[in-house]
Design a protein around this motif. Sequence first.
Motif, short mmCIF file in Angstrom:
data_model
loop_
_atom_site.label_atom_id
_atom_site.label_comp_id
_atom_site.label_asym_id
_atom_site.label_seq_id
_atom_site.Cartn_x
_atom_site.Cartn_y
_atom_site.Cartn_z
N UNK A 116 0.84 -1.06 -0.02
CA UNK A 116 0.01 0.07 -0.07
C UNK A 116 1.07 1.24 0.05
N UNK A 117 0.56 2.20 -0.47
CA UNK A 117 0.96 3.50 -0.54
C UNK A 117 0.26 4.65 0.12
N UNK A 118 0.74 5.20 1.20
CA UNK A 118 -0.06 6.16 1.95
C UNK A 118 0.38 7.44 1.74
N UNK A 119 -0.62 8.36 1.42
CA UNK A 119 -0.16 9.68 1.14
C UNK A 119 -0.79 10.65 2.29
N UNK A 120 -0.05 12.02 2.48
CA UNK A 120 -0.45 12.91 3.38
C UNK A 120 -0.45 14.25 2.90
N UNK A 121 -1.59 14.97 2.40
CA UNK A 121 -1.64 16.12 1.79
C UNK A 121 -1.66 17.33 2.93
N UNK A 122 -0.66 18.38 2.77
CA UNK A 122 -0.27 19.26 4.06
C UNK A 122 -0.93 20.36 3.24
N UNK A 123 -1.09 21.37 4.62
CA UNK A 123 -1.54 22.83 4.06
C UNK A 123 -1.48 23.70 5.16
N UNK A 124 -1.46 24.87 4.92
CA UNK A 124 -1.61 25.77 6.05
C UNK A 124 -0.07 26.07 6.94
N UNK A 125 1.01 25.65 6.13
CA UNK A 125 2.19 25.84 6.84
C UNK A 125 3.07 25.62 5.54
N UNK A 126 4.38 26.02 5.77
CA UNK A 126 5.29 25.99 4.91
C UNK A 126 6.14 24.62 4.86
N UNK A 127 5.43 23.62 4.30
CA UNK A 127 5.78 22.06 4.32
C UNK A 127 7.40 21.91 4.16
N UNK A 128 7.92 22.48 3.33
CA UNK A 128 9.40 22.28 3.18
C UNK A 128 10.40 22.83 4.19
N UNK A 129 9.81 23.51 5.29
CA UNK A 129 10.54 24.01 6.44
C UNK A 129 10.55 22.98 7.53
N UNK A 130 9.72 22.00 7.51
CA UNK A 130 9.52 20.90 8.60
C UNK A 130 9.85 19.40 8.29
N UNK A 131 10.57 18.92 9.16
CA UNK A 131 10.56 17.43 9.25
C UNK A 131 8.99 16.87 9.39
N UNK A 132 8.81 15.62 8.87
CA UNK A 132 7.42 15.00 9.04
C UNK A 132 7.55 13.50 9.44
N UNK A 133 6.54 12.97 9.74
CA UNK A 133 6.77 11.68 10.38
C UNK A 133 5.38 11.00 10.13
N UNK A 134 5.52 9.51 10.41
CA UNK A 134 4.55 8.68 10.22
C UNK A 134 4.47 7.89 11.63
N UNK A 135 3.32 7.92 12.36
CA UNK A 135 3.07 7.17 13.60
C UNK A 135 1.95 6.31 13.41
N UNK A 136 2.02 5.37 13.96
CA UNK A 136 0.71 4.44 13.88
C UNK A 136 0.18 3.75 15.23
N UNK A 137 -1.12 3.47 15.37
CA UNK A 137 -1.79 3.16 16.48
C UNK A 137 -2.48 1.68 16.11
N UNK A 138 -2.17 0.68 16.35
CA UNK A 138 -2.81 -0.62 16.51
C UNK A 138 -4.18 -0.54 17.31
N UNK A 139 -5.17 -1.20 16.67
CA UNK A 139 -6.45 -1.11 17.49
C UNK A 139 -6.23 -1.21 18.78
#
Lengths: 117, 112
Positions: free
Chosen positions: A18-41
């Motif tokens: 699978x390929x997950x995507x995250x669309x960001x808005x409201x801030x300067x995306x290229x200025x920030x580190x980004x992460x994926x965090x998960x939570x099993x049921x």
Amino acid sequence: QVQLVESGGGLVKPGGSLRLSCAASGFIFSDYYMSWIRQAPGKGLEWVSYIGSGGSPMDYVDSVKGRFTISRDNAMNSLYLQMNSLRAEDTAVYYCARGGRRSVDSWGQGTLVTVSS
Amino acid sequence: DVVMTQSPLSLPVTLGQPASISCRSSQGLVHSDGNTYLNWFQQRPGHSPRRLISKVSNRDSGVPDRFSGSGSGTDFTLKISRVEAEDVGLYYCMQSTHWLYTFGQGTKLEIK
């Protein structure tokens, strides 16, 4: 304001991708580190991966190394997580989060990934 | 990996009363830059987590001042001075000093 919208989750068989995507808005995306965090049921939170503002550095939790790849497209204000060789234990809600060097300060609503035959 | 241990795991509180959650790390959390990267997150039922506090005691914008964080070394505390109904949910501590960043198990706050 900061908005992070994940997509791409769904039901996949063990061994699938699978390929997950995250669309960001409201801030300067290229200025920030980004992460994926998960939570099993019904479980707690687990950091999966982070990526630097320019595409590096990046790192992963050991259990996904070699199977998952984080990437970003700063021109498109988007974050991605390519997930291969999926296992039942990867079943979780996957959150996109702003930050990843020292903390995260905003989270998306999450996308559910279910790995089951 | 740094293990984060929270207590209690369940916290029934009467409205208007104080509440306190403890978080202990298996290693010291002072970074080489001198900062201690200990965060607290709130997750209301059916919602994504929200950061309340960073670097032990820095409240995020919009977080009510009834929430406060303290601690040092390996022992940290989140305090709510007077619990309100909207505070119901799960609370997680998280260390971001040492990669792999790790969360506590979560503390479930409910109204008695």
